[in-house]
Design a protein around this motif. Structure first.
Motif, mmCIF file in Angstrom:
data_model
loop_
_atom_site.group_PDB
_atom_site.id
_atom_site.type_symbol
_atom_site.label_atom_id
_atom_site.label_comp_id
_atom_site.label_asym_id
_atom_site.label_seq_id
_atom_site.Cartn_x
_atom_site.Cartn_y
_atom_site.Cartn_z
ATOM 1 N N ALA A 41 59.969 -29.813 75.898
ATOM 2 C CA ALA A 41 58.625 -29.837 75.312
ATOM 3 C C ALA A 41 58.337 -31.172 74.644
ATOM 4 O O ALA A 41 59.177 -31.716 73.926
ATOM 5 N N THR A 42 57.147 -31.685 74.890
ATOM 6 C CA THR A 42 56.766 -32.992 74.355
ATOM 7 C C THR A 42 55.595 -32.917 73.374
ATOM 8 O O THR A 42 55.227 -33.928 72.787
ATOM 9 N N ASP A 43 54.995 -31.732 73.238
ATOM 10 C CA ASP A 43 53.890 -31.580 72.284
ATOM 11 C C ASP A 43 53.868 -30.140 71.773
ATOM 12 O O ASP A 43 54.672 -29.298 72.188
ATOM 13 N N ASP A 44 52.930 -29.858 70.863
ATOM 14 C CA ASP A 44 52.884 -28.535 70.243
ATOM 15 C C ASP A 44 52.552 -27.442 71.249
ATOM 16 O O ASP A 44 53.055 -26.315 71.135
ATOM 17 N N TYR A 45 51.703 -27.746 72.229
ATOM 18 C CA TYR A 45 51.359 -26.732 73.219
ATOM 19 C C TYR A 45 52.589 -26.329 74.019
ATOM 20 O O TYR A 45 52.877 -25.134 74.179
ATOM 21 N N GLU A 46 53.329 -27.306 74.515
ATOM 22 C CA GLU A 46 54.519 -26.996 75.300
ATOM 23 C C GLU A 46 55.574 -26.297 74.451
ATOM 24 O O GLU A 46 56.239 -25.357 74.911
ATOM 25 N N ALA A 47 55.716 -26.717 73.198
ATOM 26 C CA ALA A 47 56.675 -26.067 72.307
ATOM 27 C C ALA A 47 56.259 -24.628 72.024
ATOM 28 O O ALA A 47 57.102 -23.720 71.937
ATOM 29 N N CYS A 48 54.954 -24.385 71.893
ATOM 30 C CA CYS A 48 54.431 -23.038 71.670
ATOM 31 C C CYS A 48 54.797 -22.128 72.839
ATOM 32 O O CYS A 48 55.280 -21.003 72.651
#
Length: 210
Positions: free
Chosen positions: A37-44
């Motif tokens: 994950a590289t941003d909050d969306y992907e981490a979410c």
């Protein structure tokens, strides 16, 4: 979700592995998605699926809270559909951890944002689970209606049960839900097909809602 996103693709592969009974492979793919994950969306997205494969309610809660924090940071249409199941899962974890007040709060949050879930069986499944949580937490109180349903089940009165169970099981305590449930109870009452003792319990159930 963006099906071309690498993290989403890994999670889709993880879901495939999960459906095939390969739990270890699924967890490895979800962990790989988290690492990628590289941003909050992907981490979410990754946290949402990682939470499904934890061994303790503490870890399940931690990953669901991580998902919630990341979703709040994203704050757009891409994550809206996560919130109903996310709050439901957090509520269940709090239940397991013996925190009924926190569980109740998240069941309520799940009910409030239910319409953000995709329409269809998925949303209805969440609705029934949230309604069950609200009943367990004491927010939806009716002594007469559960007693009536027990009696109907004992007699296998499928007609009355067919009218009453859907609105009962999906009752989130909203005014609209209460109208639907009350209407179903009144229809059964008008049919006058129940034994007198059950008809009396039915009238008490109607009184509870009015």
């Amino acid at each position: 979700m963006d099906l071309e996103n690498p993290v989403v693709k890994l999670c889709a592969q993880g879901m495939q592995a999960e459906s095939e009974g390969r739990g270890d492979d699924a967890r490895a793919l979800f962990s790989e998605a988290w690492d990628a994950a590289t941003d909050d969306y992907e981490a979410c997205v990754a946290a949402h699926y990682l939470a499904r494969h934890q061994n303790t309610p503490e870890d399940t809660l931690r990953w669901n809270q991580e998902c919630l924090e990341r979703a709040d940071r994203v704050g757009d249409e891409r994550v809206r559909g996560f919130y109903p199941s996310l709050h439901l899962n957090i509520a269940r974890a709090h239940e397991e951890l013996g925190s009924p007040e926190k569980a109740r709060t998240h069941f309520q949050h799940a009910a409030e944002c239910l319409d953000d879930a995709p329409a269809g069986p998925y949303r209805e499944g969440i609705r029934f689970a949230v309604a069950a949580g609200l009943r367990t937490s004491g927010l939806l109180r009716s002594k007469a209606l559960p007693e009536l349903l027990d009696r109907l089940c004992a007699r296998a009165d499928l007609t009355a049960l067919g009218l009453l169970l859907p609105p009962y099981l999906g009752d989130l305590g909203t005014p609209q839900d209460r109208i639907v449930l009350l209407t179903a109870l009144q229809m059964v009452h008008a049919n006058r097909s129940l034994p007198e003792e059950e008809q009396t319990v039915l009238r008490r159930a109607i009184d509870d809602l009015t």
